[in-house]
Design a protein around this motif. Structure first.
Motif, PDB file in Angstrom:
ATOM      1  N   THR A  21      16.347   7.534  -2.621  1.00 58.35           N
ATOM      2  CA  THR A  21      16.318   7.311  -4.063  1.00 58.35           C
ATOM      3  C   THR A  21      17.482   8.079  -4.683  1.00 58.35           C
ATOM      4  N   PRO A  22      17.807   7.835  -5.947  1.00 55.97           N
ATOM      5  CA  PRO A  22      18.909   8.584  -6.574  1.00 55.97           C
ATOM      6  C   PRO A  22      18.693  10.093  -6.569  1.00 55.97           C
ATOM      7  N   ASP A  23      17.421  10.546  -6.495  1.00 50.16           N
ATOM      8  CA  ASP A  23      17.176  11.983  -6.535  1.00 50.16           C
ATOM      9  C   ASP A  23      16.606  12.547  -5.235  1.00 50.16           C
ATOM     10  N   THR A  24      16.644  11.780  -4.142  1.00 50.38           N
ATOM     11  CA  THR A  24      16.216  12.321  -2.844  1.00 50.38           C
ATOM     12  C   THR A  24      17.073  13.531  -2.498  1.00 50.38           C
ATOM     13  N   ASP A  25      16.421  14.665  -2.152  1.00 52.65           N
ATOM     14  CA  ASP A  25      17.218  15.868  -1.877  1.00 52.65           C
ATOM     15  C   ASP A  25      17.714  15.894  -0.435  1.00 52.65           C
ATOM     16  N   THR A  26      18.606  16.831  -0.169  1.00 53.29           N
ATOM     17  CA  THR A  26      19.258  16.917   1.143  1.00 53.29           C
ATOM     18  C   THR A  26      18.260  17.230   2.245  1.00 53.29           C
ATOM     19  N   ASP A  27      17.293  18.097   1.977  1.00 57.86           N
ATOM     20  CA  ASP A  27      16.306  18.442   3.002  1.00 57.86           C
ATOM     21  C   ASP A  27      15.516  17.220   3.440  1.00 57.86           C
TER      22      ASP A  27
ATOM     23  N   CYS B  10       8.097  16.682   3.230  1.00 55.58           N
ATOM     24  CA  CYS B  10       8.919  15.504   3.004  1.00 55.58           C
ATOM     25  C   CYS B  10       8.137  14.266   3.413  1.00 55.58           C
ATOM     26  N   TYR B  11       8.511  13.141   2.818  1.00 58.13           N
ATOM     27  CA  TYR B  11       7.782  11.894   3.062  1.00 58.13           C
ATOM     28  C   TYR B  11       8.755  10.745   3.295  1.00 58.13           C
ATOM     29  N   THR B  12       8.374   9.840   4.172  1.00 52.77           N
ATOM     30  CA  THR B  12       9.100   8.593   4.337  1.00 52.77           C
ATOM     31  C   THR B  12       8.104   7.489   4.632  1.00 52.77           C
ATOM     32  N   ASP B  13       8.536   6.256   4.425  1.00 58.27           N
ATOM     33  CA  ASP B  13       7.731   5.121   4.871  1.00 58.27           C
ATOM     34  C   ASP B  13       8.579   4.286   5.812  1.00 58.27           C
ATOM     35  N   VAL B  14       7.941   3.381   6.547  1.00 61.53           N
ATOM     36  CA  VAL B  14       8.664   2.563   7.525  1.00 61.53           C
ATOM     37  C   VAL B  14       8.439   1.078   7.266  1.00 61.53           C
TER      38      VAL B  14
ATOM     39  N   MET C 258       0.806  -1.221   0.000  1.00 58.86           N
ATOM     40  CA  MET C 258       0.000   0.000   0.000  1.00 58.86           C
ATOM     41  C   MET C 258       0.839   1.271   0.000  1.00 58.86           C
ATOM     42  N   ILE C 259       2.149   1.145   0.156  1.00 56.17           N
ATOM     43  CA  ILE C 259       3.003   2.321   0.307  1.00 56.17           C
ATOM     44  C   ILE C 259       2.836   3.294  -0.853  1.00 56.17           C
ATOM     45  N   ALA C 260       2.954   2.814  -2.073  1.00 55.93           N
ATOM     46  CA  ALA C 260       2.950   3.694  -3.240  1.00 55.93           C
ATOM     47  C   ALA C 260       1.631   4.444  -3.382  1.00 55.93           C
ATOM     48  N   SER C 261       0.515   3.745  -3.238  1.00 57.69           N
ATOM     49  CA  SER C 261      -0.784   4.409  -3.411  1.00 57.69           C
ATOM     50  C   SER C 261      -1.034   5.434  -2.317  1.00 57.69           C
ATOM     51  N   VAL C 262      -0.620   5.129  -1.086  1.00 57.66           N
ATOM     52  CA  VAL C 262      -0.803   6.089   0.006  1.00 57.66           C
ATOM     53  C   VAL C 262       0.104   7.300  -0.212  1.00 57.66           C
TER      54      VAL C 262
ATOM     55  N   GLY D 262      10.502  -3.363  -3.559  1.00 60.53           N
ATOM     56  CA  GLY D 262       9.178  -3.462  -4.172  1.00 60.53           C
ATOM     57  C   GLY D 262       8.399  -2.164  -4.102  1.00 60.53           C
ATOM     58  N   PRO D 263       8.252  -1.564  -2.915  1.00 60.38           N
ATOM     59  CA  PRO D 263       7.558  -0.276  -2.836  1.00 60.38           C
ATOM     60  C   PRO D 263       8.194   0.799  -3.705  1.00 60.38           C
ATOM     61  N   ARG D 264       9.540   0.795  -3.809  1.00 60.07           N
ATOM     62  CA  ARG D 264      10.179   1.809  -4.656  1.00 60.07           C
ATOM     63  C   ARG D 264       9.778   1.631  -6.116  1.00 60.07           C
ATOM     64  N   GLN D 265       9.703   0.394  -6.579  1.00 62.23           N
ATOM     65  CA  GLN D 265       9.273   0.146  -7.949  1.00 62.23           C
ATOM     66  C   GLN D 265       7.831   0.611  -8.156  1.00 62.23           C
ATOM     67  N   ASP D 266       6.966   0.341  -7.174  1.00 60.85           N
ATOM     68  CA  ASP D 266       5.574   0.781  -7.262  1.00 60.85           C
ATOM     69  C   ASP D 266       5.485   2.305  -7.288  1.00 60.85           C
ATOM     70  N   ILE D 267       6.314   2.950  -6.481  1.00 58.29           N
ATOM     71  CA  ILE D 267       6.332   4.415  -6.416  1.00 58.29           C
ATOM     72  C   ILE D 267       6.737   5.003  -7.768  1.00 58.29           C
ATOM     73  N   ALA D 268       7.742   4.405  -8.398  1.00 53.94           N
ATOM     74  CA  ALA D 268       8.171   4.877  -9.715  1.00 53.94           C
ATOM     75  C   ALA D 268       7.081   4.663 -10.759  1.00 53.94           C
ATOM     76  N   ALA D 269       6.390   3.527 -10.654  1.00 55.98           N
ATOM     77  CA  ALA D 269       5.332   3.220 -11.624  1.00 55.98           C
ATOM     78  C   ALA D 269       4.185   4.218 -11.544  1.00 55.98           C
ATOM     79  N   LEU D 270       3.913   4.724 -10.329  1.00 56.98           N
ATOM     80  CA  LEU D 270       2.827   5.696 -10.154  1.00 56.98           C
ATOM     81  C   LEU D 270       3.281   7.123 -10.428  1.00 56.98           C
ATOM     82  N   GLY D 271       4.559   7.307 -10.697  1.00 57.16           N
ATOM     83  CA  GLY D 271       5.058   8.641 -11.005  1.00 57.16           C
ATOM     84  C   GLY D 271       5.104   9.574  -9.811  1.00 57.16           C
ATOM     85  N   CYS D 272       5.313   9.040  -8.634  1.00 56.35           N
ATOM     86  CA  CYS D 272       5.375   9.867  -7.422  1.00 56.35           C
ATOM     87  C   CYS D 272       6.625  10.744  -7.434  1.00 56.35           C
ATOM     88  N   ASP D 273       6.567  11.820  -6.677  1.00 56.72           N
ATOM     89  CA  ASP D 273       7.720  12.698  -6.477  1.00 56.72           C
ATOM     90  C   ASP D 273       8.710  11.987  -5.564  1.00 56.72           C
ATOM     91  N   THR D 274       9.880  11.648  -6.090  1.00 61.27           N
ATOM     92  CA  THR D 274      10.885  10.958  -5.285  1.00 61.27           C
ATOM     93  C   THR D 274      11.985  11.896  -4.798  1.00 61.27           C
TER      94      THR D 274
END
Length: 363
Positions: free
Chosen positions: A139-145, A82-86, A66-70, A92-104
């Motif tokens: 992720t490769p593009d996670t910013d410093t903040d 900013c967002y994180t999951d635990v 459910m991580i990606a959809s939430v 797997g969740p990272r792949q789902d997040i990319a598939a949904l086009g989330c801001d990484t």
């Protein structure tokens, strides 16, 4: 950090919320089950009221599928900066997040290496993460903040941050967490239909081995489903080793003496490999493994006895490194095994015996 949102008020989410509120952070709680969120709020984990503006960090504490959809829904809402999951798996969740086009850019995966056999908000504790490892998988593009926000979360919860690649994390937790859960359940399952007389002989060995088998089965199916391939690979390796051990044990029953000796050597090799692997587990405070010796003390099962024993060890100037209590079947007594430095054994044994304790040591 001044404000946070926790989405999912189970054990991990509520524990994080309790830790944050204890440090003055305003926490806003959400859950698909409103009763769970209200229960968490009643424990002091925060409020079920929505935030007035954008919060500093949203912590997504829902099952891995459910991580990606939430996350996508929260980002569409503009819930947080900013967002994180635990979740306990990351690839797997990272792949789902990319598939949904989330801001990484403003998202970072994380996994606190803590838990309990019980689940739900009522099992939560503000100190659940104290001294525990908390993995961050940017992720490769996670910013410093965003990284800094996650590091602040870890610090506020009293945990120790470790940055890892998502796939490497999943391989690691499959080895040290997910596979042991399956193995503990398999061993415990042998007890389900065992004779009562056999079960009554259970001691600390079987209790330690099966402790995590008391965990929530449905929750673990969700965790394992997100890391199933890696866990299956390790179980296949274990199955091969198990087959080797079975062959060795069968050979130990052979009529031929040479065959018996070969079988014994095979089984000894399995056990010695276990010794070597066990020795690699980090010791106290993450230091190299330290060898302790045991001072075993017979103790009555009444209030105050354990505190009295610890106090007298303290008066003897001995630091107790670890403790194990084995309860006697049918008697109001138990055996407390005090793990101490080898140099402290003689002094502690003498001091306790002088105070009337029944003591025995490994020496």
């Amino acid at each position: 950090m001044r404000t946070a949102a926790v989405i999912g008020t189970g054990l991990i989410g509520t524990s994080a919320a309790l830790a944050l509120t204890a440090r003055g952070i305003d926490v806003h709680l959400r859950d698909a089950d409103p009763d769970a969120a209200r229960t968490a709020a009643s424990l002091g984990a925060g409020t079920v009221d929505g935030p007035e503006g954008v919060v500093d960090l949203a912590i997504i504490a829902v099952p891995p599928p459910m991580i990606a959809s939430v996350l996508a829904a929260c980002q569409r809402e503009g819930l947080a900066r900013c967002y994180t999951d635990v979740a306990s798996v990351k690839a797997g969740p990272r792949q789902d997040i990319a598939a949904l086009g989330c801001d990484t850019v403003h998202y970072i995966g994380s996994h606190p290496m803590a838990g309990a056999e019980r689940s739900g908000p009522l099992a939560a504790r503000a100190d659940l993460f104290e001294g525990r490892t908390w993995v961050l998988t940017p992720t490769p593009d996670t910013d410093t903040d965003t990284l800094n926000a996650a590091l602040e979360l870890v610090a506020l919860c009293g945990a120790v941050p470790v940055v890892m690649d998502a796939e490497a994390h999943d391989r690691a937790v499959a080895l040290v967490s997910h596979t042991p859960q399956v193995l503990a359940s398999l061993v415990a399952a042998r007890l389900e239909h065992a004779e009562e007389n056999a079960v009554r002989l259970a001691g600390p060995g079987i209790r330690d081995t099966t402790r995590i088998a008391g965990s929530n089965a449905r929750m673990w199916v969700e965790i394992l489903s997100a890391n199933a391939g890696v866990v299956a690979d390790i179980l296949e390796e274990l199955a091969a080793d198990l087959g080797t051990a079975v062959t060795g044990l069968r050979s130990m029953q052979a009529a031929d003496e040479a065959k018996r000796a070969e079988g014994a050597s095979t089984v000894e090799d399995v056990l010695r490999r276990g010794n070597a692997g066990r020795a690699r587990i980090p010791g106290k405070h993450g230091a190299p493994p330290t060898r302790y010796e045991v001072v075993a003390v017979v103790i009555g099962d009444q209030p105050g006895e354990l505190a009295r024993l610890f106090a007298e060890a303290g008066r003897a100037g001995v630091n107790i490194e670890d403790v194990l209590i084995e309860h006697s079947t049918g008697l109001q007594a138990g055996l407390v095994q005090l793990m101490v430095a080898p140099s402290a054994v003689a002094g502690l044994t003498s001091a306790l015996q002088q105070r009337g304790w029944r003591v025995r040591s490994d020496r």
